[in-house]
Scaffold this active site. Sequence first.
Site, mmCIF file in Angstrom:
data_model
loop_
_atom_site.group_PDB
_atom_site.id
_atom_site.type_symbol
_atom_site.label_atom_id
_atom_site.label_comp_id
_atom_site.label_asym_id
_atom_site.label_seq_id
_atom_site.Cartn_x
_atom_site.Cartn_y
_atom_site.Cartn_z
ATOM 1 N N ILE A 12 0.934 -1.374 0.123
ATOM 2 C CA ILE A 12 0.026 0.069 0.034
ATOM 3 C C ILE A 12 0.873 1.223 0.037
ATOM 4 O O ILE A 12 0.596 2.274 -0.770
ATOM 5 C CB ILE A 12 -1.048 -0.066 1.196
ATOM 6 C CG1 ILE A 12 -1.674 -1.438 1.067
ATOM 7 C CG2 ILE A 12 -1.913 0.945 1.289
ATOM 8 C CD1 ILE A 12 -2.580 -1.516 2.444
ATOM 9 N N ASP A 50 15.399 1.497 10.000
ATOM 10 C CA ASP A 50 14.529 1.051 10.956
ATOM 11 C C ASP A 50 14.246 2.057 11.849
ATOM 12 O O ASP A 50 15.003 2.819 12.556
ATOM 13 C CB ASP A 50 15.311 -0.257 11.590
ATOM 14 C CG ASP A 50 13.975 -1.075 12.223
ATOM 15 O OD1 ASP A 50 13.277 -0.619 12.859
ATOM 16 O OD2 ASP A 50 13.922 -2.232 11.855
ATOM 17 N N ASN A 91 7.564 -4.737 16.434
ATOM 18 C CA ASN A 91 7.744 -3.617 14.939
ATOM 19 C C ASN A 91 6.519 -2.663 15.001
ATOM 20 O O ASN A 91 6.687 -1.583 15.013
ATOM 21 C CB ASN A 91 7.595 -4.410 13.992
ATOM 22 C CG ASN A 91 7.751 -3.893 12.458
ATOM 23 O OD1 ASN A 91 8.681 -2.698 12.520
ATOM 24 N ND2 ASN A 91 6.644 -3.908 11.735
ATOM 25 N N TYR A 140 -1.743 -9.379 16.126
ATOM 26 C CA TYR A 140 -1.684 -8.358 14.911
ATOM 27 C C TYR A 140 -2.760 -7.515 15.285
ATOM 28 O O TYR A 140 -2.189 -6.150 15.388
ATOM 29 C CB TYR A 140 -1.937 -9.167 13.785
ATOM 30 C CG TYR A 140 -2.154 -8.108 12.675
ATOM 31 C CD1 TYR A 140 -1.217 -7.165 12.093
ATOM 32 C CD2 TYR A 140 -3.512 -8.035 12.220
ATOM 33 C CE1 TYR A 140 -1.530 -6.110 11.322
ATOM 34 C CE2 TYR A 140 -3.691 -7.118 10.937
ATOM 35 C CZ TYR A 140 -2.837 -6.277 10.622
ATOM 36 O OH TYR A 140 -3.062 -5.363 9.554
ATOM 37 N N PHE A 207 -10.441 -22.253 2.664
ATOM 38 C CA PHE A 207 -10.347 -22.348 4.255
ATOM 39 C C PHE A 207 -11.806 -22.456 4.900
ATOM 40 O O PHE A 207 -12.245 -21.362 5.315
ATOM 41 C CB PHE A 207 -9.492 -21.405 4.892
ATOM 42 C CG PHE A 207 -8.095 -21.401 4.509
ATOM 43 C CD1 PHE A 207 -7.294 -22.789 4.364
ATOM 44 C CD2 PHE A 207 -7.244 -20.201 4.249
ATOM 45 C CE1 PHE A 207 -6.128 -22.605 3.967
ATOM 46 C CE2 PHE A 207 -6.072 -20.353 3.921
ATOM 47 C CZ PHE A 207 -5.386 -21.510 3.706
ATOM 48 N N ARG A 220 -15.777 -11.213 3.060
ATOM 49 C CA ARG A 220 -14.828 -10.215 3.416
ATOM 50 C C ARG A 220 -15.001 -9.135 2.651
ATOM 51 O O ARG A 220 -15.718 -8.989 1.361
ATOM 52 C CB ARG A 220 -13.391 -10.402 3.288
ATOM 53 C CG ARG A 220 -12.889 -11.721 3.994
ATOM 54 C CD ARG A 220 -12.907 -10.998 5.466
ATOM 55 N NE ARG A 220 -12.158 -12.269 6.511
ATOM 56 C CZ ARG A 220 -12.944 -13.055 6.964
ATOM 57 N NH1 ARG A 220 -14.355 -13.039 6.852
ATOM 58 N NH2 ARG A 220 -12.312 -13.733 7.847
HETATM 59 N N1 UDP Z 1 -8.749 -17.486 2.133
HETATM 60 C C1 UDP Z 1 -8.810 -18.782 1.566
HETATM 61 N N2 UDP Z 1 -7.767 -19.481 1.026
HETATM 62 C C2 UDP Z 1 -6.392 -18.946 0.950
HETATM 63 C C3 UDP Z 1 -6.127 -17.464 1.732
HETATM 64 C C4 UDP Z 1 -7.559 -16.929 2.196
HETATM 65 O O1 UDP Z 1 -9.823 -19.373 1.742
HETATM 66 O O2 UDP Z 1 -5.564 -19.415 0.482
HETATM 67 C C5 UDP Z 1 -9.931 -17.043 2.895
HETATM 68 C C6 UDP Z 1 -9.549 -16.637 4.304
HETATM 69 O O3 UDP Z 1 -10.062 -17.631 5.090
HETATM 70 C C7 UDP Z 1 -10.566 -15.295 4.759
HETATM 71 C C8 UDP Z 1 -10.500 -14.778 3.042
HETATM 72 O O4 UDP Z 1 -9.880 -15.506 2.158
HETATM 73 O O5 UDP Z 1 -11.860 -15.794 4.867
HETATM 74 C C9 UDP Z 1 -9.575 -13.492 3.215
HETATM 75 O O6 UDP Z 1 -8.385 -13.914 3.668
HETATM 76 P P1 UDP Z 1 -7.110 -12.918 3.413
HETATM 77 O O7 UDP Z 1 -5.851 -13.734 4.104
HETATM 78 O O8 UDP Z 1 -6.876 -12.614 2.295
HETATM 79 O O9 UDP Z 1 -7.414 -11.807 4.501
HETATM 80 P P2 UDP Z 1 -7.885 -11.547 5.934
HETATM 81 O O10 UDP Z 1 -9.262 -11.495 6.013
HETATM 82 O O11 UDP Z 1 -7.442 -12.589 6.707
HETATM 83 O O12 UDP Z 1 -7.256 -10.226 6.438
#
Ligand code: UDP
Length: 326
Positions: A12, A50, A91, A140, A207, A220
């Site tokens: 970004i 840094d 960090n 995080y 996932f 999302r």
């Molecule tokens: N996700 C997925 N497969 C992947 C990476 C992410 O199904 O290889 C899903 C993850 O479980 C979430 C969405 O995609 O529901 C967005 O994940 P990402 O890691 O891009 O962003 P986050 O929401 O964690 O900031």
Amino acid sequence: MKILVVGGAGYIGSHMVKHLLDTGRRVVVVDNFSTGHRDAVRAADLLELDIADANAVAELFETHSIDAVMHFASFIQVGESMTQPAKYYANNLAATLCLLEAMVKAGVSKFIFSSTAAVYGDPDYVPIDESHPKRPINPYGRSKWMLEQILEDFDRAYGLKSVSLRYFNAAGADPDGELGERHEPETHLLPLILQAASGRRPSITVFGRDYDTPDGTCIRDYIHVTDLVDAHDLALKYLDSAGASAAFNLGNGQGYSVDEVIEAARKVTGRSIETVDAPRREGDPARLVAESSTAKSVLGWQPQFSDINTIVAHAWGWERQYPWRR
Ligand code: UDP
């Protein structure tokens, strides 16, 4: 006006630097290149340092007359933050605190902070507005929320004015095709889908298909990196016109499921994309969607690239340039 962009070689940050230079602002970029890419920063004063190095940062503020700081430099992997919390607090929190102290000493009083939807944790309701309870569920998110609270204290005690921008799912790439997302390792959904489309990966892993959503996959709020950059510019103008310290959500207000993003990618790329089902990823809420009306009403923000097909098309333009040899 001279702006210090910390983390300007990252995803970004590099888009921000390009925008600032294109709009005639003077820019100093700082990056420690732990994850950033030198070739993503062009035509700006670029310093490798840094921000935990208090002497180097103090010297920077002595050498350059900085009007405002934009801070993009942080570690962003939720899963990694669970297993290596020290890295995240060192960090995202401690080093940023050093930067803030240096700003106070140098009399620089405008700060724009990359925060995250992860400050909210598992939402009580969606869309999520800024007053939703902050209960981050991983280091995080906690590191970002702690920093936001530090910013409140710094305003009260030192008059440091800040805008915290809580990004939902940053995605897409520079519409000109010069910049894009380049995380190593890549963990984000859209770039991984597009790597499956281009043949860099055999498939995309989904996932969890047992969430309480219409198709069972997580929802999302994907927000184009150009729209995020525009919000930072508006936040800068807001602080310049004596706006009070504030935090704003940045999202489209429209959620897409993992399956919907994969389908959009099939349509945009014309490629078949194989999926592999896997169990839920730890810490993933079913649905994260932003209520961003405050950013719209207070900052005058209006996302231009809300359509998921446009976000995918710009990211695909970038993926097709792999390995980005320049
Ligand atoms: N996700 C997925 N497969 C992947 C990476 C992410 O199904 O290889 C899903 C993850 O479980 C979430 C969405 O995609 O529901 C967005 O994940 P990402 O890691 O891009 O962003 P986050 O929401 O964690 O900031």
